[in-house]
Scaffold this active site. Structure first.
Site, short mmCIF file in Angstrom:
data_model
loop_
_atom_site.label_atom_id
_atom_site.label_comp_id
_atom_site.label_asym_id
_atom_site.label_seq_id
_atom_site.Cartn_x
_atom_site.Cartn_y
_atom_site.Cartn_z
N SER A 238 112.91 45.34 -55.07
CA SER A 238 113.55 44.44 -56.02
C SER A 238 114.54 45.25 -56.85
O SER A 238 114.53 46.48 -56.82
CB SER A 238 112.48 43.79 -56.92
OG SER A 238 113.05 42.87 -57.83
N CYS A 239 115.41 44.55 -57.60
CA CYS A 239 116.39 45.23 -58.46
C CYS A 239 116.98 44.21 -59.40
O CYS A 239 116.29 43.29 -59.84
CB CYS A 239 117.47 45.92 -57.62
SG CYS A 239 118.42 44.78 -56.59
N GLY A 240 118.27 44.31 -59.72
CA GLY A 240 118.90 43.35 -60.62
C GLY A 240 119.27 42.05 -59.93
O GLY A 240 119.01 40.97 -60.44
N GLY A 242 119.35 41.98 -56.06
CA GLY A 242 119.11 42.08 -54.63
C GLY A 242 120.06 42.99 -53.88
O GLY A 242 120.07 42.99 -52.65
N TRP A 267 115.76 40.45 -60.28
CA TRP A 267 115.58 40.21 -61.70
C TRP A 267 116.50 39.12 -62.24
O TRP A 267 116.20 38.47 -63.24
CB TRP A 267 115.77 41.51 -62.50
CG TRP A 267 115.19 41.37 -63.87
CD1 TRP A 267 115.87 41.29 -65.05
CD2 TRP A 267 113.81 41.22 -64.20
NE1 TRP A 267 114.99 41.11 -66.11
CE2 TRP A 267 113.71 41.08 -65.60
CE3 TRP A 267 112.63 41.20 -63.45
CZ2 TRP A 267 112.50 40.91 -66.25
CZ3 TRP A 267 111.42 41.04 -64.09
CH2 TRP A 267 111.37 40.90 -65.49
#
Length: 283
Positions: A238-240, A242, A267
């Site tokens: 996961s991240c900000g 994708g 996120w």
């Protein structure tokens, strides 16, 4: 061990004119950062490279940033970039934001296994004095048939269910201050923090900033295990939004862990007001 998804600048220089090799510039920046990736591409790109716009090759009916499109749309968009199912696709980015792994994972998720990433990207290519071009490349459209492998992607509903089951480890690629909730999110209206139970492996730790190349396998392994990740248990990255999650996915793939999934909404979805639970502080 899997075939390494990375190729060297030497390999690409030797094969860039092969009839079945297609080079894509998959550079990306956060909203509001200028110049735009497309403008950078127009100023300088690898010979023959076509621009892969992660915002264009996405589900335009979804308000979230660059969510996966349907297989039909991906096939149509990629075909319009001049790529067929018979081609070897080589992706690179211009640095600043390591975005090529997102496009690489999309190709894998839509059934195209013959896809590679240029190690070091445009930065290393230019540092070695190799030639670049400017302006738009107009590809000859091709036919690309895509089939979607849902196992490679996760939805928010699946990750909400995972809060209870704990079956999959969630690994967040954002910087520690964003993960811990000490820094505001770059997208307005998004809460700060992380998915409860997630681990934090900032994506930039996996690259050598001076050369733009990915770190050796033992360094990649240490980055994950040092963050408390169990490499023999299921994982979701996961991240900000994708994109940089794909860097973790790539690093794990290089370690022989090829069955991970990527949380597409990341996120920018989870962190919305009124969304699922949020944790702050260290993992």
């Amino acid at each position: 061990m899997t075939t390494d998804p990375l190729v060297s600048t030497e390999w690409l220089a030797a094969h860039i004119n092969d009839a079945n090799v297609r080079v894509l510039d998959a550079s990306f920046k956060l909203p509001g950062v200028l110049p735009l990736p497309k403008d950078d591409y127009l100023a300088a790109h690898l010979p023959g490279a076509v621009f892969f716009d992660v915002d264009a090759v996405s589900d335009h009916s979804n308000p979230l940033p660059h969510m996966y499109p349907s297989a039909e749309q991906f096939g149509r968009d990629v075909g319009n970039l001049g790529i067929s199912n018979a081609d070897t696709v080589v992706l690179y980015d211009a640095g600043g934001w390591v975005a090529a792994p997102r496009a690489w994972w999309m190709f894998l998720a839509f059934g195209h296994g013959n896809v590679r990433i240029l190690n070091g990207g445009l930065k290393k290519w230019r540092a070695e004095g190799r030639s670049v071009e400017s302006g738009e490349v107009e590809p000859k459209p091709a036919t690309f048939k895509a089939s979607y492998d849902a196992k490679r992607v996760r939805s928010m509903q699946q990750l909400v269910a995972n809060l209870e089951s704990g079956k999959e480890q969630v690994i967040d690629a954002r910087a520690a201050d964003r993960f811990e909730g000490r820094a505001p999110e770059p997208r307005p209206g998004i809460r700060s923090g992380h998915i409860p139970g997630a681990r934090n492996v900032p994506y930039n730790l996996l690259f050598d900033a001076a050369t733009g190349t990915m770190k050796p396998l033992e360094d990649l392994r240490a980055a994950f295990t040092g963050a408390g990740v169990k490499l023999d248990a299921p994982m979701v990255t996961s991240c900000g939004s994708g994109v940089s999650a794909g860097v973790l996915t790539l690093a794990l793939y290089r370690l022989g862990i090829t069955d991970t999934a990527l949380y597409d909404g990341s996120w920018s979805e989870w962190g919305q007001a009124g969304g699922p639970p949020v944790a702050t502080g260290p993992a």
